[in-house]
Write an enzyme that holds these catalytic residues in place. Structure first.
Site, PDB file in Angstrom:
ATOM      1  N   LYS A 100    -118.315 -88.902  15.468  1.00 17.00           N
ATOM      2  CA  LYS A 100    -118.496 -87.596  16.088  1.00 17.00           C
ATOM      3  C   LYS A 100    -117.422 -86.655  15.538  1.00 17.00           C
ATOM      4  O   LYS A 100    -116.225 -86.886  15.710  1.00 17.00           O
ATOM      5  CB  LYS A 100    -118.379 -87.670  17.605  1.00 17.00           C
ATOM      6  N   GLY A 161    -114.517 -79.664  29.348  1.00 18.01           N
ATOM      7  CA  GLY A 161    -113.764 -79.904  30.564  1.00 18.01           C
ATOM      8  C   GLY A 161    -113.908 -78.848  31.636  1.00 18.01           C
ATOM      9  O   GLY A 161    -113.282 -78.947  32.698  1.00 18.01           O
ATOM     10  N   ALA A 187    -120.215 -81.209  26.167  1.00 13.92           N
ATOM     11  CA  ALA A 187    -119.184 -80.374  26.784  1.00 13.92           C
ATOM     12  C   ALA A 187    -119.749 -79.449  27.847  1.00 13.92           C
ATOM     13  O   ALA A 187    -120.787 -78.802  27.653  1.00 13.92           O
ATOM     14  CB  ALA A 187    -118.429 -79.534  25.753  1.00 13.92           C
ATOM     15  N   GLY A 188    -119.059 -79.395  28.984  1.00 14.21           N
ATOM     16  CA  GLY A 188    -119.363 -78.440  30.031  1.00 14.21           C
ATOM     17  C   GLY A 188    -120.165 -78.964  31.199  1.00 14.21           C
ATOM     18  O   GLY A 188    -120.271 -78.300  32.224  1.00 14.21           O
ATOM     19  N   ASN A 209    -117.631 -86.631  29.478  1.00 14.87           N
ATOM     20  CA  ASN A 209    -116.457 -87.429  29.790  1.00 14.87           C
ATOM     21  C   ASN A 209    -115.833 -86.961  31.112  1.00 14.87           C
ATOM     22  O   ASN A 209    -115.833 -87.669  32.104  1.00 14.87           O
ATOM     23  CB  ASN A 209    -115.444 -87.357  28.655  1.00 14.87           C
ATOM     24  N   THR A 210    -115.332 -85.720  31.122  1.00 15.25           N
ATOM     25  CA  THR A 210    -114.602 -85.225  32.290  1.00 15.25           C
ATOM     26  C   THR A 210    -115.459 -85.235  33.548  1.00 15.25           C
ATOM     27  O   THR A 210    -114.950 -85.519  34.645  1.00 15.25           O
ATOM     28  CB  THR A 210    -114.084 -83.801  32.029  1.00 15.25           C
TER      29      THR A 210
END
Length: 266
Positions: A100, A161, A187-188, A209-210
């Site tokens: 990635k 994040g 993301a987001g 992830n977050t």
């Protein structure tokens, strides 16, 4: 459902997860198992996968025999750093080619630097890496990255994040409609509904992830995300009903019912 195909390999799960921000590797392992994922992304510059012999090794909790590892270039701000990092990853992981790529523009927003990203992508594709690439939600940039040879396009939903969800579904839709490789929102995502919406739009997968690691109960959130991605995909394949502005229709047809009842009463 049909599998997700990335770089010629089939995956039954369309949820990809990261390994950062957990309390420890045990929590990482439990959350990843609950997510049902088969692809796990690892920040090479921030996580020990063998380069530091005296530290706990992530691979003990997330074994390559069970998961497809996806080395990423989180923390890189130039094409040169990103390429160097992924060359190291290939060496540490015995010739692993699926990676990635992300090249960031600044440390405050973590917004992608698309110019450096494209430069790195060109080099990595020439070196026979299978490049999944994090990018902005610009449809033109997405098309150019596909033309370079990236095997998956990974536009942001919102800033890394942030948990803000999908801020521009229209751009994502353009990317999805025109791409010939998988489109994976990256993301987001903040909660399960964000993941479901991404899949309902027609995305091929979601990476997060977050949203899992920062939840009050990461393992339970991982399970929720698994279900959301599956439900969103099924809804996309089923084809939603058309939206009707200022027009209501009963779920059950009512025409003829009252008349027939009156007839019986008579």
């Amino acid at each position: 459902m049909e599998p997700l195909i990335i770089a010629g390999k089939a995956y039954t799960s369309r949820l990809l997860v990261g390994t950062g921000k957990y309390r420890d590797f045990d929590e990482t392992r439990c959350a990843i198992e609950a997510s049902g994922t088969q692809i796990v992304t690892v920040a090479i510059r921030r996580t020990n996968i063998g380069q530091n012999a005296d530290e706990p090794n992530l691979l003990d909790a997330v074994p390559p025999s069970k998961y497809t590892l996806l080395p990423n270039t989180a923390g890189c701000y130039s094409a040169e750093d990103a390429v160097r990092t992924l060359r190291l990853a290939r060496e540490l992981l015995d010739g692993h080619s699926l990676v990635k790529l992300e090249v960031l523009g600044d440390p405050h927003t973590l917004y992608p630097n698309v110019i450096e990203t494209m430069a790195a992508a060109k080099t990595l594709v020439k070196e026979d890496f299978d490049v999944m690439v994090y990018t902005s939600d610009d449809p033109i940039i997405a098309r150019q990255l596909e033309e370079i040879g990236c095997c998956a396009i990974m536009p942001l939903a919102s800033l890394i994040g942030s948990g803000m969800g999908i801020l521009n579904p229209w751009n994502l839709q353009i990317i999805i409609d025109n791409a010939k490789v998988p489109v994976i929102v990256d993301a987001g995502v903040g909660t399960a509904s964000d993941a479901a919406i991404a899949m309902e739009l027609g995305c091929d997968g979601v990476l997060m992830n977050t949203a899992i690691a920062a939840a009050q109960d990461p393992v339970l959130m991982a399970s929720a995300m698994r279900k959301a991605v599956e439900a969103g995909r099924e809804a996309f394949l089923a084809g939603r009903m058309p939206k009707k502005l200022y027009s209501a229709a009963a779920s059950s047809p009512a025409s003829g019912i009252i008349a027939s009842m009156k007839g019986k009463a008579a």
